[in-house]
Design a protein around this motif. Structure first.
Motif, PDB file in Angstrom:
ATOM      1  N   GLY A 145       0.800  -1.219   0.000  1.00 34.56           N
ATOM      2  CA  GLY A 145       0.000   0.000   0.000  1.00 34.56           C
ATOM      3  C   GLY A 145       0.838   1.277   0.000  1.00 34.56           C
ATOM      4  N   PHE A 146       0.291   2.294  -0.662  1.00 36.94           N
ATOM      5  CA  PHE A 146       0.899   3.622  -0.721  1.00 36.94           C
ATOM      6  C   PHE A 146      -0.169   4.665  -0.402  1.00 36.94           C
ATOM      7  CE2 PHE A 146       3.565   0.870  -3.161  1.00 36.94           C
ATOM      8  CZ  PHE A 146       4.852   1.319  -2.926  1.00 36.94           C
ATOM      9  N   ILE A 147       0.236   5.928  -0.360  1.00 40.20           N
ATOM     10  CA  ILE A 147      -0.701   7.005  -0.065  1.00 40.20           C
ATOM     11  C   ILE A 147      -0.316   8.217  -0.910  1.00 40.20           C
ATOM     12  CG2 ILE A 147       0.610   8.010   1.865  1.00 40.20           C
ATOM     13  CD1 ILE A 147      -2.088   8.248   3.363  1.00 40.20           C
ATOM     14  N   ASP A 148      -1.291   8.953  -1.407  1.00 39.89           N
ATOM     15  CA  ASP A 148      -0.965  10.097  -2.255  1.00 39.89           C
ATOM     16  C   ASP A 148      -0.930  11.376  -1.422  1.00 39.89           C
ATOM     17  OD1 ASP A 148      -3.621  11.076  -2.015  1.00 39.89           O
ATOM     18  OD2 ASP A 148      -3.738  11.546  -4.145  1.00 39.89           O
ATOM     19  N   ARG A 149      -0.662  12.492  -2.069  1.00 40.06           N
ATOM     20  CA  ARG A 149      -0.430  13.749  -1.358  1.00 40.06           C
ATOM     21  C   ARG A 149      -1.674  14.253  -0.621  1.00 40.06           C
ATOM     22  NH1 ARG A 149       0.822  17.571  -6.486  1.00 40.06           N
ATOM     23  NH2 ARG A 149       2.008  15.680  -6.993  1.00 40.06           N
ATOM     24  N   ASN A 150      -2.857  13.765  -1.007  1.00 37.60           N
ATOM     25  CA  ASN A 150      -4.094  14.171  -0.343  1.00 37.60           C
ATOM     26  C   ASN A 150      -4.593  13.139   0.667  1.00 37.60           C
ATOM     27  OD1 ASN A 150      -4.463  16.682  -1.786  1.00 37.60           O
ATOM     28  ND2 ASN A 150      -4.968  15.434  -3.582  1.00 37.60           N
ATOM     29  N   GLY A 151      -3.811  12.078   0.863  1.00 35.18           N
ATOM     30  CA  GLY A 151      -4.183  11.075   1.847  1.00 35.18           C
ATOM     31  C   GLY A 151      -4.987   9.914   1.307  1.00 35.18           C
ATOM     32  N   TYR A 152      -5.115   9.788  -0.030  1.00 32.76           N
ATOM     33  CA  TYR A 152      -5.860   8.672  -0.613  1.00 32.76           C
ATOM     34  C   TYR A 152      -4.962   7.437  -0.708  1.00 32.76           C
ATOM     35  CZ  TYR A 152      -9.506  11.962  -2.040  1.00 32.76           C
ATOM     36  OH  TYR A 152     -10.507  12.908  -2.050  1.00 32.76           O
ATOM     37  N   PRO A 153      -5.401   6.302  -0.183  1.00 32.28           N
ATOM     38  CA  PRO A 153      -4.592   5.082  -0.285  1.00 32.28           C
ATOM     39  C   PRO A 153      -4.762   4.408  -1.644  1.00 32.28           C
ATOM     40  CG  PRO A 153      -6.566   4.661   1.011  1.00 32.28           C
ATOM     41  CD  PRO A 153      -6.593   6.124   0.657  1.00 32.28           C
ATOM     42  N   TYR A 154      -3.688   3.757  -2.087  1.00 33.60           N
ATOM     43  CA  TYR A 154      -3.723   2.940  -3.298  1.00 33.60           C
ATOM     44  C   TYR A 154      -2.644   1.873  -3.162  1.00 33.60           C
ATOM     45  CZ  TYR A 154       0.266   5.840  -4.801  1.00 33.60           C
ATOM     46  OH  TYR A 154       1.480   6.496  -4.872  1.00 33.60           O
ATOM     47  N   CYS A 155      -2.522   0.972  -4.142  1.00 30.02           N
ATOM     48  CA  CYS A 155      -1.633  -0.183  -3.988  1.00 30.02           C
ATOM     49  C   CYS A 155      -0.847  -0.467  -5.259  1.00 30.02           C
ATOM     50  CB  CYS A 155      -2.440  -1.450  -3.654  1.00 30.02           C
ATOM     51  SG  CYS A 155      -3.507  -1.322  -2.218  1.00 30.02           S
ATOM     52  N   ARG A 156       0.239  -1.201  -5.100  1.00 29.17           N
ATOM     53  CA  ARG A 156       0.891  -1.826  -6.248  1.00 29.17           C
ATOM     54  C   ARG A 156      -0.042  -2.924  -6.727  1.00 29.17           C
ATOM     55  NH1 ARG A 156       7.096  -3.773  -6.099  1.00 29.17           N
ATOM     56  NH2 ARG A 156       6.253  -5.241  -4.581  1.00 29.17           N
ATOM     57  N   GLY A 157      -0.718  -2.648  -7.827  1.00 30.45           N
ATOM     58  CA  GLY A 157      -1.654  -3.628  -8.350  1.00 30.45           C
ATOM     59  C   GLY A 157      -3.107  -3.232  -8.221  1.00 30.45           C
ATOM     60  N   ARG A 158      -3.384  -2.087  -7.565  1.00 25.21           N
ATOM     61  CA  ARG A 158      -4.780  -1.623  -7.446  1.00 25.21           C
ATOM     62  C   ARG A 158      -4.831  -0.117  -7.256  1.00 25.21           C
ATOM     63  NH1 ARG A 158      -7.614   1.298  -3.702  1.00 25.21           N
ATOM     64  NH2 ARG A 158      -6.822   0.009  -1.993  1.00 25.21           N
ATOM     65  N   ILE A 159      -5.426   0.574  -8.213  1.00 21.88           N
ATOM     66  CA  ILE A 159      -5.669   2.011  -8.110  1.00 21.88           C
ATOM     67  C   ILE A 159      -7.175   2.224  -8.145  1.00 21.88           C
ATOM     68  CG2 ILE A 159      -5.133   4.298  -9.005  1.00 21.88           C
ATOM     69  CD1 ILE A 159      -2.627   2.787  -8.382  1.00 21.88           C
ATOM     70  N   PHE A 160      -7.738   2.803  -7.077  1.00 21.71           N
ATOM     71  CA  PHE A 160      -9.185   2.936  -6.952  1.00 21.71           C
ATOM     72  C   PHE A 160      -9.837   1.584  -7.241  1.00 21.71           C
ATOM     73  CE2 PHE A 160      -8.240   7.546  -7.633  1.00 21.71           C
ATOM     74  CZ  PHE A 160      -8.618   7.951  -6.364  1.00 21.71           C
ATOM     75  N   THR A 161     -10.707   1.501  -8.249  1.00 28.04           N
ATOM     76  CA  THR A 161     -11.407   0.233  -8.504  1.00 28.04           C
ATOM     77  C   THR A 161     -10.739  -0.612  -9.584  1.00 28.04           C
ATOM     78  OG1 THR A 161     -12.867   1.343 -10.089  1.00 28.04           O
ATOM     79  CG2 THR A 161     -13.623   1.199  -7.797  1.00 28.04           C
ATOM     80  N   THR A 162      -9.623  -0.145 -10.148  1.00 29.05           N
ATOM     81  CA  THR A 162      -8.924  -0.903 -11.178  1.00 29.05           C
ATOM     82  C   THR A 162      -7.925  -1.857 -10.534  1.00 29.05           C
ATOM     83  OG1 THR A 162      -9.121   0.908 -12.777  1.00 29.05           O
ATOM     84  CG2 THR A 162      -7.462  -0.778 -13.217  1.00 29.05           C
ATOM     85  N   VAL A 163      -8.163  -3.159 -10.691  1.00 27.90           N
ATOM     86  CA  VAL A 163      -7.302  -4.188 -10.113  1.00 27.90           C
ATOM     87  C   VAL A 163      -6.560  -4.883 -11.245  1.00 27.90           C
ATOM     88  CG1 VAL A 163      -7.216  -6.288  -8.719  1.00 27.90           C
ATOM     89  CG2 VAL A 163      -8.907  -4.519  -8.191  1.00 27.90           C
ATOM     90  N   GLU A 164      -5.234  -4.986 -11.127  1.00 24.44           N
ATOM     91  CA  GLU A 164      -4.408  -5.571 -12.176  1.00 24.44           C
ATOM     92  C   GLU A 164      -4.331  -7.095 -12.060  1.00 24.44           C
ATOM     93  OE1 GLU A 164      -0.562  -3.665 -12.985  1.00 24.44           O
ATOM     94  OE2 GLU A 164      -1.128  -2.123 -11.523  1.00 24.44           O
ATOM     95  N   LYS A 165      -4.040  -7.720 -13.185  1.00 24.62           N
ATOM     96  CA  LYS A 165      -3.700  -9.146 -13.189  1.00 24.62           C
ATOM     97  C   LYS A 165      -2.265  -9.290 -12.702  1.00 24.62           C
ATOM     98  CE  LYS A 165      -5.222 -11.954 -16.379  1.00 24.62           C
ATOM     99  NZ  LYS A 165      -5.442 -12.715 -17.639  1.00 24.62           N
ATOM    100  N   ASP A 166      -2.011 -10.332 -11.920  1.00 22.86           N
ATOM    101  CA  ASP A 166      -0.656 -10.595 -11.423  1.00 22.86           C
ATOM    102  C   ASP A 166       0.137 -11.310 -12.496  1.00 22.86           C
ATOM    103  OD1 ASP A 166       1.626 -11.128  -9.954  1.00 22.86           O
ATOM    104  OD2 ASP A 166       0.756 -12.917  -9.012  1.00 22.86           O
ATOM    105  N   LEU A 167       1.097 -10.603 -13.097  1.00 19.26           N
ATOM    106  CA  LEU A 167       1.978 -11.163 -14.114  1.00 19.26           C
ATOM    107  C   LEU A 167       3.421 -11.222 -13.612  1.00 19.26           C
ATOM    108  CD1 LEU A 167       0.521  -9.197 -17.170  1.00 19.26           C
ATOM    109  CD2 LEU A 167      -0.035 -11.538 -16.457  1.00 19.26           C
ATOM    110  N   GLY A 168       3.581 -11.111 -12.297  1.00 11.04           N
ATOM    111  CA  GLY A 168       4.923 -11.094 -11.733  1.00 11.04           C
ATOM    112  C   GLY A 168       5.584  -9.740 -11.801  1.00 11.04           C
ATOM    113  N   GLN A 169       4.812  -8.702 -12.203  1.00 10.34           N
ATOM    114  CA  GLN A 169       5.393  -7.371 -12.401  1.00 10.34           C
ATOM    115  C   GLN A 169       5.798  -6.688 -11.101  1.00 10.34           C
ATOM    116  OE1 GLN A 169       2.213  -8.281 -12.615  1.00 10.34           O
ATOM    117  NE2 GLN A 169       0.791  -6.585 -12.940  1.00 10.34           N
ATOM    118  N   TYR A 170       5.293  -7.177  -9.969  1.00  9.58           N
ATOM    119  CA  TYR A 170       5.627  -6.563  -8.683  1.00  9.58           C
ATOM    120  C   TYR A 170       6.234  -7.579  -7.722  1.00  9.58           C
ATOM    121  CZ  TYR A 170       2.363  -3.125 -10.625  1.00  9.58           C
ATOM    122  OH  TYR A 170       1.728  -2.223 -11.441  1.00  9.58           O
TER     123      TYR A 170
END
Length: 341
Positions: A145-170
Motif C-alpha cells: 500500500g501507498f498514499i498520495d499527497r491528499n491522503g488517498y490510499p492505493y496499492c501496487r496492483g490496485r488504483i481505486f477500482t482498477t485491479v491488475e492481473k498478477d503477471l509477476g510485475q511486482y
C-alpha cells in the motif's frame, strides 16, 4: 482468557473471529496445513461468538490454540488484547490474519525471514491475490500500500477500482507506506511502541494509521511478494454500502488529523474537505442519497472525535521530496490506471 503457554514457535498467527464458524470451516484448514509449527502457531482469538465457532474449533481443529474473550471487543481492540497475550507468552512476531484468507504452502517463512533479517522493519505483508480470481490481485492490499499527497490510499496492483492481473510485475520486495490488515505481520515490540490499532476507527484504514505511526518512530514497512495468500474480501461490508462510505471518509480524516504536524494538517484537511464536498456532490447528482448522507455524517463525527487527539507529530510523512502523486488527477484525467504508470 487463557492460561500462560510457552510458545514452541516464534510467530503467532492470530485469526480474530466473531460468529465466523462458516469462514473457519472454509479457510482455517489451509492455514493449519501450510503453517510450519516450527515457525508459527495458529491461534484463533474469539470475540465472544454466539454461534458454534468454539464448538467447531474444539471438534475440527484441536491443534489450534484458542483465546476466548467474554464479549466482542471489535477488530482493533480484539487484536490489541490478543497480541498482548501473545507478547506476554513470549512471541516476538505476530501475523494478523483475516478469517477469510487461504494461504499457500510455506507462506510464513519468507515473512519471518524478512523480519529477522531487517530489524528496522516493523511490519510487512505478503502478495495478496483474489480468492475468487487468483490470477488477479486482491483489492485490500494487493502488492503493498501507498498514499498520495491528499491522503488517498492505493496499492501496487490496485488504483481505486482498477485491479491488475498478477503477471509477476511486482515480485520484488520493496518499502511501502502501509501493509494490509488482511495479513499484517508485525514485530510485537514495534506494534505496542506505536500504540497498536486505534479502537476508535472500528474498521477500515486502522492498519494504515498504525503503519504511519510506526514510520513516525523511524521504522520501515515492506512487502514480501515471495509469500502469497488468497483473500476472499468484502465479507463484512460491500463496497457500495453507505456504512463503508462513512467509515472510509471519517477514518481518513482522523488519520490525517492524528499523523500530520499542526500547520500542514490544517492545509491538508482544508483540501480534503473540498474534495469530499465534490464526492458528496457526485452522490447527490446520481441520487445516491444514503452515500451522500454518509459523507455528511463522517465529517460531523470527525469534528467530534478529533478532540480526543491532543498531540501531533513534528515530522510530515505525507508531503515528501520527491512529491507524492495526486492519484485523482493521474487516474481520472491522465488515465494512469496502473501503479507503474
Amino acid at each position: 482468557m487463557t492460561t500462560m503457554v510457552t510458545p514452541s514457535a516464534t510467530v503467532a498467527v492470530v485469526i480474530l473471529n466473531w460468529n465466523g464458524s462458516h469462514l473457519l470451516q472454509k479457510f482455517l484448514p489451509s492455514v493449519v496445513r501450510h503453517t510450519d509449527p516450527a515457525t508459527g502457531t495458529v491461534i484463533v482469538a474469539d470475540n465472544g461468538s454466539s454461534d458454534d465457532s468454539l464448538q467447531v474449533l474444539d471438534r475440527q481443529f484441536p491443534e489450534v490454540e484458542v483465546i476466548k474473550f467474554d464479549k466482542n471487543y471489535g477488530f482493533a481492540e480484539g487484536y490489541n488484547r490478543a497480541l498482548r497475550i501473545c507478547a506476554d507468552r513470549g512471541y516476538t512476531y505476530a501475523v494478523l490474519l483475516n478469517s477469510d484468507v487461504a494461504v499457500s504452502d510455506r507462506w510464513l517463512e519468507p515473512l519471518f525471514t524478512y523480519m529477522t533479517t531487517h530489524p528496522d522493519v516493523a511490519a510487512c505483508q505478503p502478495k495478496i491475490l483474489s480468492y475468487r480470481h487468483p490470477e488477479y490481485f486482491e483489492y485490500a492490499g494487493a502488492c503493498g500500500g501507498f498514499i498520495d499527497r491528499n491522503g488517498y490510499p492505493y496499492c501496487r496492483g490496485r488504483i481505486f477500482t482498477t485491479v491488475e492481473k498478477d503477471l509477476g510485475q511486482y515480485d520484488t520486495p520493496t518499502d511501502i507506506f502501509w501493509a494490509s490488515g488482511a495479513a499484517l505481520t508485525v514485530r510485537l515490540s514495534d506494534y505496542f511502541a506505536a500504540g497498536g490499532l486505534d479502537p476508535a476507527f472500528f474498521a477500515h484504514m486502522e492498519e494504515i494509521d498504525l503503519c504511519w505511526r510506526m514510520q513516525l518512530l523511524g521504522k520501515r514497512i515492506s512487502v514480501v511478494p515471495k509469500s502469497h495468500i488468497y483473500h476472499l474480501g468484502g465479507g463484512s461490508l460491500d463496497a457500495s454500502d453507505p456504512r463503508k462510505t462513512y467509515l472510509n471518509f471519517r477514518n481518513n480524516l482522523l488519520m490525517l488529523h492524528k499523523n500530520l504536524p499542526t500547520g500542514i494538517r490544517r492545509r491538508t484537511l482544508f483540501v480534503r474537505r473540498l474534495l469530499d464536498t465534490m464526492a458528496w456532490g457526485k452522490f447527490v447528482a446520481t441520487f445516491s442519497w444514503r452515500n451522500a448522507g454518509a459523507i455528511w455524517r463522517a465529517h460531523r463525527d470527525f469534528a467530534k472525535m478529533r478532540k480526543a487527539y491532543t498531540t501531533s507529530p513534528q515530522t510530515d510523512l505525507l508531503h515528501t521530496v520527491p512529491p507524492r502523486p495526486n492519484i485523482l488527477t493521474d487516474y481520472y484525467l491522465r488515465r494512469h490506471t496502473t501503479w507503474r504508470r
